[in-house]
Design a protein around this motif. Structure first.
Motif, PDB file in Angstrom:
ATOM      1  N   ARG A  59       2.374   4.014  -1.833  1.00 19.30           N
ATOM      2  CA  ARG A  59       1.218   4.100  -0.952  1.00 19.30           C
ATOM      3  C   ARG A  59       0.745   5.550  -0.910  1.00 19.30           C
ATOM      4  O   ARG A  59       1.510   6.441  -0.530  1.00 19.30           O
ATOM      5  CB  ARG A  59       1.606   3.615   0.449  1.00 19.30           C
ATOM      6  CG  ARG A  59       0.446   3.524   1.380  1.00 19.30           C
ATOM      7  CD  ARG A  59       0.855   2.843   2.669  1.00 19.30           C
ATOM      8  NE  ARG A  59      -0.244   2.892   3.592  1.00 19.30           N
ATOM      9  CZ  ARG A  59      -0.475   1.989   4.520  1.00 19.30           C
ATOM     10  NH1 ARG A  59       0.356   0.970   4.650  1.00 19.30           N
ATOM     11  NH2 ARG A  59      -1.506   2.097   5.314  1.00 19.30           N
ATOM     12  N   THR A 103      -6.219   6.927  -1.324  1.00 22.47           N
ATOM     13  CA  THR A 103      -6.854   5.651  -0.989  1.00 22.47           C
ATOM     14  C   THR A 103      -8.082   5.865  -0.109  1.00 22.47           C
ATOM     15  O   THR A 103      -9.139   5.273  -0.345  1.00 22.47           O
ATOM     16  CB  THR A 103      -5.842   4.720  -0.299  1.00 22.47           C
ATOM     17  OG1 THR A 103      -4.769   4.461  -1.219  1.00 22.47           O
ATOM     18  CG2 THR A 103      -6.475   3.416   0.126  1.00 22.47           C
ATOM     19  N   LEU A 148      -7.084  -3.035   5.325  1.00 11.81           N
ATOM     20  CA  LEU A 148      -6.212  -1.858   5.312  1.00 11.81           C
ATOM     21  C   LEU A 148      -6.071  -1.216   6.689  1.00 11.81           C
ATOM     22  O   LEU A 148      -4.954  -0.978   7.160  1.00 11.81           O
ATOM     23  CB  LEU A 148      -6.741  -0.826   4.307  1.00 11.81           C
ATOM     24  CG  LEU A 148      -5.943   0.465   4.171  1.00 11.81           C
ATOM     25  CD1 LEU A 148      -4.512   0.184   3.702  1.00 11.81           C
ATOM     26  CD2 LEU A 148      -6.641   1.421   3.209  1.00 11.81           C
ATOM     27  N   LEU A 183      -2.635  -4.396   6.519  1.00 16.31           N
ATOM     28  CA  LEU A 183      -2.040  -5.119   5.386  1.00 16.31           C
ATOM     29  C   LEU A 183      -1.052  -6.205   5.798  1.00 16.31           C
ATOM     30  O   LEU A 183      -0.224  -6.641   4.996  1.00 16.31           O
ATOM     31  CB  LEU A 183      -1.373  -4.148   4.406  1.00 16.31           C
ATOM     32  CG  LEU A 183      -2.236  -3.013   3.858  1.00 16.31           C
ATOM     33  CD1 LEU A 183      -1.403  -2.109   2.963  1.00 16.31           C
ATOM     34  CD2 LEU A 183      -3.432  -3.554   3.114  1.00 16.31           C
ATOM     35  N   ARG A 207      -2.605  -8.121   2.951  1.00 11.81           N
ATOM     36  CA  ARG A 207      -2.144  -7.265   1.849  1.00 11.81           C
ATOM     37  C   ARG A 207      -2.796  -7.681   0.539  1.00 11.81           C
ATOM     38  O   ARG A 207      -3.465  -6.867  -0.099  1.00 11.81           O
ATOM     39  CB  ARG A 207      -0.618  -7.267   1.740  1.00 11.81           C
ATOM     40  CG  ARG A 207      -0.107  -6.363   0.613  1.00 11.81           C
ATOM     41  CD  ARG A 207       1.339  -6.672   0.234  1.00 11.81           C
ATOM     42  NE  ARG A 207       1.555  -8.062  -0.090  1.00 11.81           N
ATOM     43  CZ  ARG A 207       1.285  -8.637  -1.269  1.00 11.81           C
ATOM     44  NH1 ARG A 207       0.780  -7.938  -2.248  1.00 11.81           N
ATOM     45  NH2 ARG A 207       1.520  -9.918  -1.465  1.00 11.81           N
ATOM     46  N   TYR A 213      -6.535  -7.054   0.637  1.00 15.21           N
ATOM     47  CA  TYR A 213      -6.884  -5.648   0.417  1.00 15.21           C
ATOM     48  C   TYR A 213      -6.808  -5.298  -1.062  1.00 15.21           C
ATOM     49  O   TYR A 213      -7.728  -4.687  -1.620  1.00 15.21           O
ATOM     50  CB  TYR A 213      -5.976  -4.701   1.213  1.00 15.21           C
ATOM     51  CG  TYR A 213      -6.098  -3.296   0.712  1.00 15.21           C
ATOM     52  CD1 TYR A 213      -7.253  -2.562   0.959  1.00 15.21           C
ATOM     53  CD2 TYR A 213      -5.117  -2.726  -0.094  1.00 15.21           C
ATOM     54  CE1 TYR A 213      -7.413  -1.286   0.436  1.00 15.21           C
ATOM     55  CE2 TYR A 213      -5.270  -1.459  -0.615  1.00 15.21           C
ATOM     56  CZ  TYR A 213      -6.421  -0.745  -0.349  1.00 15.21           C
ATOM     57  OH  TYR A 213      -6.583   0.504  -0.885  1.00 15.21           O
TER      58      TYR A 213
END
Length: 162
Positions: free
Chosen positions: A37, A42, A85, A90, A95, A98
């Motif tokens: 992540r 992001t 998100l 998520l 999840r 997304y």
């Protein structure tokens, strides 16, 4: 003039934002495939991709066409990605929702990038001046297949810690 800038300057800004979005999106996508992540990357991907779609509407045109339709679909897709998100964190089905919407948003940016490459780069334009010839169709087909494969891998592998 667009937003106080010459059309050329605005176009350059739009392209830079788009390229940042694509690069950040690719980094975020490969991080998802690696089950990592990257919150900052992001966020950069999502913000620049929203800005790409929004700034695209400022270009002058006489009628609503494919770029406008792709822009609207992209913004709806991005709204779902952002909600999944940040709104739903998520959880559960959010999840994969997304991951799919993020990959679709990145694909749309790359799809438009291929269109623009064939329109603006002389070597590619010579191969497909109308944008309907086999080299153009093949390039878009390969782009789609790559994103379907990468999206599948991301959905299967991305399981970030809560």
């Amino acid at each position: 003039m667009i937003l106080g800038m010459s059309v050329g300057t605005f176009t350059t800004l739009h392209v830079i934002i788009s390229l940042i979005g694509i690069l950040a999106g690719l980094v975020a996508l490969f991080a998802m495939i690696a089950n990592r992540r990257l919150d900052g990357v992001t966020a950069l991907f999502l913000v620049t991709t929203v800005l790409t779609s929004v700034t695209g509407f400022f270009f002058h045109s006489k009628a609503i066409g494919p770029p406008h339709i792709v822009g609207v679909i992209s913004l709806v897709d991005l709204a779902i990605a952002l909600w999944a998100l940040y709104g739903r964190r998520l959880a559960g089905a959010w999840r994969p929702a997304y991951v799919v919407t993020a990959v679709v948003a990145l694909y749309f940016n790359c799809f438009v990038g291929v269109v623009q490459a064939f329109a603006k780069l002389p070597a590619l334009n010579a191969l497909a001046p109308k944008g309907t010839e086999p080299p153009f169709v093949a390039a878009q087909g390969v782009t789609l297949l790559v994103f379907v494969l990468l999206g599948y891998l991301a959905v299967r592998r991305y399981r970030p810690a809560s």
